[in-house]
Design a protein around this motif. Structure first.
Motif, mmCIF file in Angstrom:
data_model
loop_
_atom_site.group_PDB
_atom_site.id
_atom_site.type_symbol
_atom_site.label_atom_id
_atom_site.label_comp_id
_atom_site.label_asym_id
_atom_site.label_seq_id
_atom_site.Cartn_x
_atom_site.Cartn_y
_atom_site.Cartn_z
ATOM 1 N N PHE A 33 14.043 14.085 7.144
ATOM 2 C CA PHE A 33 13.178 15.243 6.925
ATOM 3 C C PHE A 33 11.700 14.938 7.145
ATOM 4 O O PHE A 33 10.934 15.846 7.476
ATOM 5 C CB PHE A 33 13.352 15.761 5.495
ATOM 6 C CG PHE A 33 14.641 16.473 5.245
ATOM 7 C CD1 PHE A 33 14.708 17.858 5.272
ATOM 8 C CD2 PHE A 33 15.804 15.766 4.983
ATOM 9 C CE1 PHE A 33 15.900 18.528 5.045
ATOM 10 C CE2 PHE A 33 17.005 16.430 4.758
ATOM 11 C CZ PHE A 33 17.050 17.811 4.795
ATOM 12 N N ALA A 34 11.286 13.717 6.913
ATOM 13 C CA ALA A 34 9.863 13.385 6.973
ATOM 14 C C ALA A 34 9.698 11.949 7.440
ATOM 15 O O ALA A 34 10.590 11.109 7.244
ATOM 16 C CB ALA A 34 9.215 13.576 5.603
ATOM 17 N N ASP A 35 8.542 11.666 8.041
ATOM 18 C CA ASP A 35 8.313 10.303 8.512
ATOM 19 C C ASP A 35 7.963 9.393 7.334
ATOM 20 O O ASP A 35 7.695 9.838 6.219
ATOM 21 C CB ASP A 35 7.242 10.268 9.607
ATOM 22 C CG ASP A 35 5.883 10.787 9.140
ATOM 23 O OD1 ASP A 35 5.516 10.575 7.967
ATOM 24 O OD2 ASP A 35 5.180 11.406 9.960
ATOM 25 N N ASP A 36 7.963 8.094 7.611
ATOM 26 C CA ASP A 36 7.775 7.124 6.539
ATOM 27 C C ASP A 36 6.396 7.219 5.899
ATOM 28 O O ASP A 36 6.242 6.974 4.700
ATOM 29 C CB ASP A 36 8.006 5.709 7.073
ATOM 30 C CG ASP A 36 9.473 5.435 7.373
ATOM 31 O OD1 ASP A 36 10.318 6.266 6.986
ATOM 32 O OD2 ASP A 36 9.767 4.406 8.010
ATOM 33 N N ALA A 37 5.391 7.592 6.676
ATOM 34 C CA ALA A 37 4.039 7.691 6.112
ATOM 35 C C ALA A 37 3.972 8.788 5.060
ATOM 36 O O ALA A 37 3.382 8.604 3.985
ATOM 37 C CB ALA A 37 3.030 7.957 7.231
ATOM 38 N N LEU A 38 4.577 9.937 5.351
ATOM 39 C CA LEU A 38 4.557 11.030 4.382
ATOM 40 C C LEU A 38 5.381 10.687 3.149
ATOM 41 O O LEU A 38 4.969 10.965 2.016
ATOM 42 C CB LEU A 38 5.079 12.311 5.032
ATOM 43 C CG LEU A 38 5.026 13.574 4.164
ATOM 44 C CD1 LEU A 38 3.606 13.861 3.704
ATOM 45 C CD2 LEU A 38 5.592 14.768 4.922
ATOM 46 N N ALA A 92 4.229 10.447 -0.812
ATOM 47 C CA ALA A 92 4.928 11.110 -1.909
ATOM 48 C C ALA A 92 5.319 10.101 -2.989
ATOM 49 O O ALA A 92 5.163 10.365 -4.189
ATOM 50 C CB ALA A 92 6.158 11.833 -1.379
ATOM 51 N N SER A 93 5.816 8.928 -2.580
ATOM 52 C CA SER A 93 6.210 7.906 -3.556
ATOM 53 C C SER A 93 5.015 7.436 -4.373
ATOM 54 O O SER A 93 5.117 7.212 -5.589
ATOM 55 C CB SER A 93 6.861 6.719 -2.838
ATOM 56 O OG SER A 93 8.088 7.092 -2.251
ATOM 57 N N ALA A 94 3.869 7.285 -3.716
ATOM 58 C CA ALA A 94 2.662 6.883 -4.441
ATOM 59 C C ALA A 94 2.260 7.950 -5.454
ATOM 60 O O ALA A 94 1.831 7.634 -6.571
ATOM 61 C CB ALA A 94 1.532 6.625 -3.454
ATOM 62 N N ALA A 95 2.409 9.218 -5.076
ATOM 63 C CA ALA A 95 2.084 10.300 -6.010
ATOM 64 C C ALA A 95 3.048 10.307 -7.192
ATOM 65 O O ALA A 95 2.636 10.553 -8.330
ATOM 66 C CB ALA A 95 2.130 11.635 -5.275
ATOM 67 N N PHE A 96 4.326 10.021 -6.940
ATOM 68 C CA PHE A 96 5.290 9.953 -8.045
ATOM 69 C C PHE A 96 4.849 8.925 -9.078
ATOM 70 O O PHE A 96 4.933 9.158 -10.287
ATOM 71 C CB PHE A 96 6.676 9.586 -7.526
ATOM 72 C CG PHE A 96 7.311 10.621 -6.635
ATOM 73 C CD1 PHE A 96 7.005 11.958 -6.750
ATOM 74 C CD2 PHE A 96 8.235 10.232 -5.674
ATOM 75 C CE1 PHE A 96 7.598 12.895 -5.933
ATOM 76 C CE2 PHE A 96 8.832 11.159 -4.855
ATOM 77 C CZ PHE A 96 8.507 12.501 -4.978
ATOM 78 N N THR A 97 4.400 7.774 -8.582
ATOM 79 C CA THR A 97 3.973 6.711 -9.489
ATOM 80 C C THR A 97 2.678 7.096 -10.210
ATOM 81 O O THR A 97 2.563 6.942 -11.433
ATOM 82 C CB THR A 97 3.772 5.408 -8.709
ATOM 83 O OG1 THR A 97 5.007 5.035 -8.073
ATOM 84 C CG2 THR A 97 3.315 4.287 -9.628
ATOM 85 N N ALA A 98 1.735 7.636 -9.461
ATOM 86 C CA ALA A 98 0.436 7.973 -10.052
ATOM 87 C C ALA A 98 0.565 9.055 -11.115
ATOM 88 O O ALA A 98 -0.131 9.010 -12.143
ATOM 89 C CB ALA A 98 -0.527 8.417 -8.958
ATOM 90 N N TYR A 99 1.439 10.015 -10.888
ATOM 91 C CA TYR A 99 1.571 11.146 -11.811
ATOM 92 C C TYR A 99 2.774 11.016 -12.741
ATOM 93 O O TYR A 99 3.145 11.967 -13.415
ATOM 94 C CB TYR A 99 1.647 12.451 -11.021
ATOM 95 C CG TYR A 99 0.366 12.766 -10.297
ATOM 96 C CD1 TYR A 99 -0.761 13.207 -10.988
ATOM 97 C CD2 TYR A 99 0.273 12.585 -8.922
ATOM 98 C CE1 TYR A 99 -1.941 13.477 -10.319
ATOM 99 C CE2 TYR A 99 -0.911 12.858 -8.245
ATOM 100 C CZ TYR A 99 -2.009 13.305 -8.949
ATOM 101 O OH TYR A 99 -3.188 13.566 -8.285
#
Length: 408
Positions: A308-313, A317-324
């Motif tokens: 569905f999405a490239d590795d950069a996107l 998203a994974s970084a946002a999961f951790t941050a939030y």
């Protein structure tokens, strides 16, 4: 990311990733407002089996846990593919569990009130085919009485069976919960209906998410049977012709729809087996967006998201999961991931010829399988007339299939 350690869905959150890469943090209750009239949401209505069985390996007298992991012949509940562990329980991390006692074909296992026989060993020390002697009703009754839901160390308290059933759960064929469906509630379904957002179901025997062994985990997901009702195939066809989005609730729905799709993106009604992995580079023919849990790189569920999405996107998203501090695992938060435009591979039906071909294929399939409603049949017929191809094969009602179609 943090692990969700209990089935508490009241404060769940939703991370929305748009097709252009825009990201939003929302309460999961906002799911009811995110889709447009004409869009179609497809969910997995499989209920979860009590697929964890503790007992004794009779030849050695040692403790053993059996986790049912695959159907050999659905809906025959007397024969399964299974994963074996030694002593211990879910409170020990799966990767730290002891191996089972040495197993041989013909070994008897005593699993509560169930007797089981090792039919044959497969190509991994933990993987085997298992047979429960007895009739279907007796085996199901014993499973219901003695079996427990498969669970993992991040949820220390024992789960009840109803903890792993979604609100739309029907036939018990899944080995673990199709957990993306935990995001659904009756209020959301009612809101979609008021706003002309379609809703359909299929049944997919969702498998295990971890075996505790890296080599075996790399082969997940195993082959999984599914059933797509005639009415669902017709709804998908109508949504595609309108140019509306098709949203899958969970990875199991993506696997079923894409396994049932022909090269033109039409979904065949009936029974099938979802084989292989969907991953980076997989051409998706049907699904435009997925509602899923919070998954981590390396998991088979995460690998599917790479279609569905490239590795950069996905890394953002994974970084946002951790941050939030999003919660992972089956009782955690959700992500709605819209397919990126460069990865959109579903061909749009343009022109009268392709439109007619799509409708004829769906009409033929639901006619062969049975179960399409009168209103849906009329709508398909009307569409065919608009393409100047004024006939539609009359469906032949039959009772093929391993699950009865539910009244909806």
């Amino acid at each position: 990311m943090i692990a969700a350690d209990r089935p508490d869905r009241r404060s769940a959150r939703l991370f929305v990733v748009e097709a252009d890469g825009t990201m939003r943090d929302r309460p999961r209750a906002g799911l009811a407002t995110l889709f447009n009239p004409g869009d179609l949401v497809v969910a997995n209505d499989a209920a979860t089996l009590p697929a964890s069985l503790h007992g004794t390996h009779v030849p050695s007298g040692e403790a053993i846990e059996i986790r049912l992991a695959g159907w050999l012949s659905l809906p025959d509940p007397t024969r399964f593919v299974a994963i074996a562990f030694g002593s211990g329980d879910h409170r020990t991390r799966t990767e730290d569990r002891l191996p089972p006692p040495p197993l041989s074909p013909g070994d008897r296992l005593r699993l509560g009130s169930l007797d089981a026989v090792v039919e044959r060993l497969l190509d991994h020390p933990r993987l085997l085919e298992l047979h429960f002697p007895g009739n279907r009703a007796a085996v199901l009754a014993a499973l219901a009485h003695y079996g427990r839901p498969i669970q993992y160390a991040h949820v220390p308290e024992p789960l009840a069976l109803w903890d792993v059933w979604t609100k739309i759960a029907a036939g018990p064929v899944a080995f673990e919960a199709p957990s993306a469906g935990f995001a659904l509630d009756w209020r959301t379904l009612q809101a979609w209906r008021r706003h002309d957002v379609g809703f359909a179901t299929l049944t997919h025997a969702a498998g295990v998410s971890s075996t505790g062994d890296p080599a075996l985990d790399s082969r997940l997901p195993f082959d999984e049977p599914y059933r797509i009702p005639g009415r669902t195939a017709a709804q998908v066809a109508r949504a595609k012709l309108r140019g509306s989005r098709i949203i899958a609730i969970g990875t199991s729905v993506v696997r079923a729809l894409e396994a049932a799709a022909n090269p033109g993106g039409n979904v065949r009604a009936g029974n099938g087996i979802a084989t292989g992995r969907i991953a980076r580079g997989t051409r998706l023919r049907v699904v435009d967006a997925i509602l899923t849990g919070v998954h981590q790189p390396g998991e088979s569920h995460f690998e599917l998201l790479r279609a569905f999405a490239d590795d950069a996107l996905l890394a953002k998203a994974s970084a946002a999961f951790t941050a939030y501090r999003y919660r992972a695992h089956e009782f955690g938060d959700s992500m709605l991931l819209n397919r990126q435009p460069p990865l959109l591979s579903r061909e749009q039906n343009r022109g009268e010829g392709l439109e007619t071909k799509a409708l004829l294929e769906v009409c033929h399939d639901v006619g062969r399988i049975g179960g399409i409603s009168c209103s849906a049949r009329k709508e398909v017929g009307a569409m065919l007339q608009r393409t100047k191809f004024g006939f539609c094969r009359e469906p032949v009602v039959s009772d093929v299939g391993w699950l009865p179609e539910r009244s909806r």
